[in-house]
Write a protein that holds these residues in place. Structure first.
Motif, mmCIF file in Angstrom:
data_model
loop_
_atom_site.group_PDB
_atom_site.id
_atom_site.type_symbol
_atom_site.label_atom_id
_atom_site.label_comp_id
_atom_site.label_asym_id
_atom_site.label_seq_id
_atom_site.Cartn_x
_atom_site.Cartn_y
_atom_site.Cartn_z
ATOM 1 N N GLY A 54 0.812 -1.221 0.000
ATOM 2 C CA GLY A 54 0.000 0.000 0.000
ATOM 3 C C GLY A 54 0.837 1.259 0.000
ATOM 4 N N ASN B 248 8.866 5.075 2.138
ATOM 5 C CA ASN B 248 7.678 5.950 2.190
ATOM 6 C C ASN B 248 7.113 6.072 3.607
ATOM 7 N N GLY C 89 -14.678 12.629 2.421
ATOM 8 C CA GLY C 89 -14.148 13.980 2.318
ATOM 9 C C GLY C 89 -13.281 14.060 1.078
ATOM 10 N N ALA C 90 -12.512 15.103 0.966
ATOM 11 C CA ALA C 90 -11.553 15.205 -0.139
ATOM 12 C C ALA C 90 -10.171 14.905 0.431
ATOM 13 N N LEU D 95 -10.317 12.268 3.133
ATOM 14 C CA LEU D 95 -10.410 10.900 2.606
ATOM 15 C C LEU D 95 -9.055 10.443 2.073
ATOM 16 N N MET E 56 -19.928 11.904 -1.818
ATOM 17 C CA MET E 56 -20.002 12.512 -0.484
ATOM 18 C C MET E 56 -21.410 12.289 0.063
#
Ligand code: FYN
Length: 576
Positions: free
Chosen positions: A271, A366, A406-407, A410, A434
């Motif tokens: 991921g 990462n 959400g934007a 999320l 949404m």
């Protein structure tokens, strides 16, 4: 026991009678459907009351769309159709968005709507809430049926249940005209007309040849990748999937709602190395994941220049070759397919170590880059500071369900918050819609009994915010954290044209926590990660309905550019 309505009173002809109301309730109970998500009103108010009296859990919402989202996610969590009950025309239309959403996301759901009189609707004579609901629902769901006669209620529900859960699951519409509820018939005949659906979603066993072909292609790979979609999570074949992934040693990439099928901290989880594995892999096995926009359709920049071979496991044959060539299609239910893989893969083959080491190294890099950002204690908070707190909450409560929309809220939460168990992350799904927040949170709490942490953008929360009253009414263990940065994406936009606020901003310094207090729940205004941590931990321990207004820097966040070509700019905008 017969759920009888009354006895006929004609002398000498006394017989037990039943009616449409009772037969609907009996049909649901006979098929193990024990919860209805509904908004009362004409003509289904009494149906809700009577269902409740008959022992069905009837959860009343403030808006049908939220009841519908609850039903859809209940279907996803339980593999039984979630039932949403609405009034006619406007209530039906409100529920329809959720039905279409369920169909797109492959959640089994039945929207049951009362409707007005056929005779009047068909002649368009202006009945109360007149609308040809069946015709409108049809193109938006997997199947749509109307029941006109009480003796057909059993068959109507049987068809709806089977259509919702068999094959690729989806949304089904069931139209029940008002008159049907009052139709009376002999109680014994009524019971006989009911249908218990046997083996509603039969196993679909893959052909041995397709299994062999898939494993041959996988074993030919130098840099294999498994992508797990929410179809894999839905299958509830958790042990088989884990066993296959571990036996093969192949790095796996979970799609958003497949996170936790194997823990995000699993050594094979890729991921945190998403770009690398998409670009560099040479064979990709999709298990219950579709090559739609979320995977850039399997082609283009995100997938790099390496030639790829795709293996796809899906219950729906038509899914194959939808975007790119699938060299090894395997059609079947995911449990049966992965079990066949486990039997056929044998010992002795695992993914090449050079590749798995390279993926691990990228992942570690990462994760290490992200770590310091998550520990900042800025006030007002930035996204990473707040999400660092919530990441630890889920680590401490792996049984909790995370609802997320959400934007920025999320996109960033998806990467930051590790999931440890299957079907614990419920989000916006295939449409990126949404408004799913409170509906999904309510159903998740009710269906699982586990605490729910709903992480919501301030804009996203607004679509279903009134349901905090529902949360308080049913005293549900839901903690809603609203990332409040005063607007959509950011709260800093300015309108240069007139005195109206910019299109993306909300009231500055709004206090969403007060909404919860209005209904007797706990409201907290958290301005720092420390305050947020204290408030969420308290909510998880007390299981009291809670809304935390998490004050985020209005300048934090960015426009949802991740959706790439779905956010086109005009030539004129670019020139500016
Ligand atoms: C399509 C997507 C799956 C693609 O997302 P991407 O941003 O490409 O990938 P993500 O998985 O989010 O990962 C982003 C990057 O974070 C990295 N990443 C992921 N997890 C971690 C952890 N734990 N630690 C460190 N880094 C991480 C990952 O490797 C990527 O880096 P690299 O590997 O270095 O690339 C996603 O954008 C998506 O689901 N979008 C849905 C958005 C949506 O529905 N919006 C609603 C509309 S909002 C209304 O306006």
């Amino acid at each position: 026991m017969l759920n009888t309505a009354t006895k006929s009173e004609a002398p000498g002809t006394e017989q037990e009678l039943t009616d449409g109301f009772h037969l609907v309730i009996d049909a649901l109970k006979l098929n193990g459907i024990n919860t209805i998500y509904n908004v009362p009103g004409i003509p289904i108010t009494d149906l809700g009351r009577m269902a409740q009296a008959a022992g069905i859990r009837v959860i009343s919402f403030r808006h049908e769309q939220n009841a519908g989202y609850a039903a859809g996610i209940a279907g996803y969590l339980t593999k039984k159709p979630g039932v949403c009950l609405t009034v006619s025309a406007p209530g039906f239309l409100n529920g329809l968005t959720a039905l279409a959403h369920a169909t797109t996301n492959c959640y089994p759901m039945i929207l049951v709507s009362g409707s007005s009189e056929r005779e009047i609707v068909d002649l368009q004579q202006g009945d109360y809430e007149e609308m040809d609901q069946l015709a409108i629902a049809k193109p938006l769901c997997k199947a749509a049926y109307r029941v006109l006669h009480a003796q057909d209620i059993g068959i109507g529900f049987a068809r709806a249940i089977r259509a919702a859960v068999s094959g690729r699951p989806g949304g089904v519409y069931l139209d029940l005209p008002a008159k049907l509820f009052g139709q009376v018939m002999n109680a014994e005949a009524g019971q006989k007309s009911l249908v218990k659906v046997i083996d509603a979603a039969p196993a679909q066993i893959p052909s041995p040849a397709s299994v062999k072909r898939a494993l041959d292609v996988l074993k030919s790979a130098k840099r294999p990748l498994i992508i797990l979609g929410k179809g894999a999570a839905y299958a509830q074949a958790d042990e088989e999937i884990k066993s296959f992934v571990e036996k093969s040693g192949v790095p796996f990439l979970p799609m958003s709602m497949a996170k936790g099928l194997l823990p995000d901290t699993h050594p094979q989880c890729a991921g945190a190395a998403r770009s690398t594995v998409l670009k560099d892999s040479d064979v990709v096995m999709l298990i219950g994941a579709r090559l739609n926009w979320l995977l850039s359709h399997g082609k283009g920049k995100s997938w790099g220049d390496q030639p790829k071979k795709f293996i796809q496991v899906d219950i729906e044959p038509k899914e194959m070759d939808s975007n790119v060539e699938i060299v090894a299609p395997v059609v079947g239910d995911i449990g049966s397919v992965v079990s066949a893989f486990n039997q056929a893969i044998g010992a002795g083959w695992t993914a090449p170590a050079e590749w798995t080491k390279a993926v691990s190294a990228k992942r570690e890099e990462n994760v290490a880059k992200m770590a310091p950002k998550l520990m900042n204690n800025k006030s007002p908070m930035d996204y990473h500071g707040a999400l660092g707190v919530l990441k630890n909450v889920i680590k401490d409560h792996p049984e909790a369900i995370l609802v997320n929309e959400g934007a920025n809220t999320l996109d960033l939460a998806r990467g930051v918050i590790d999931m440890y168990r299957p079907r614990k992350r419920l989000d916006v799904g295939t449409w990126g819609v949404m408004g799913i927040g409170m509906g999904q949170a309510i159903a998740a709490a009710l269906e699982t009994g586990h605490p729910v942490l709903a992480v919501e953008g301030d804009s996203a929360f607004g679509f279903s915010g009134m349901e905090v009253e529902t949360i308080c009414r049913y005293n549900l263990p839901i903690c809603v954290v609203i990332f409040n940065n005063d607007g959509i994406y950011r709260g800093t936009d300015v309108n240069g044209a007139n005195s109206d606020p910019a299109t993306t901003v909300f009231v500055k310094g709004a206090r969403y926590d007060k909404m919860m207090e209005a209904f007797g729940g706990v409201g907290v205004n958290a301005t720092s990660p420390d305050e947020l941590k204290r408030a969420v931990n308290e909510a998880m321990a007390s299981r009291k309905p809670t809304v935390i207004n998490a004050v985020i820097d209005p300048a934090a966040g960015s426009e949802s550019g991740r959706i790439g070509n779905l956010n086109p700019q005009s030539v004129l905008q670019k020139k500016k």
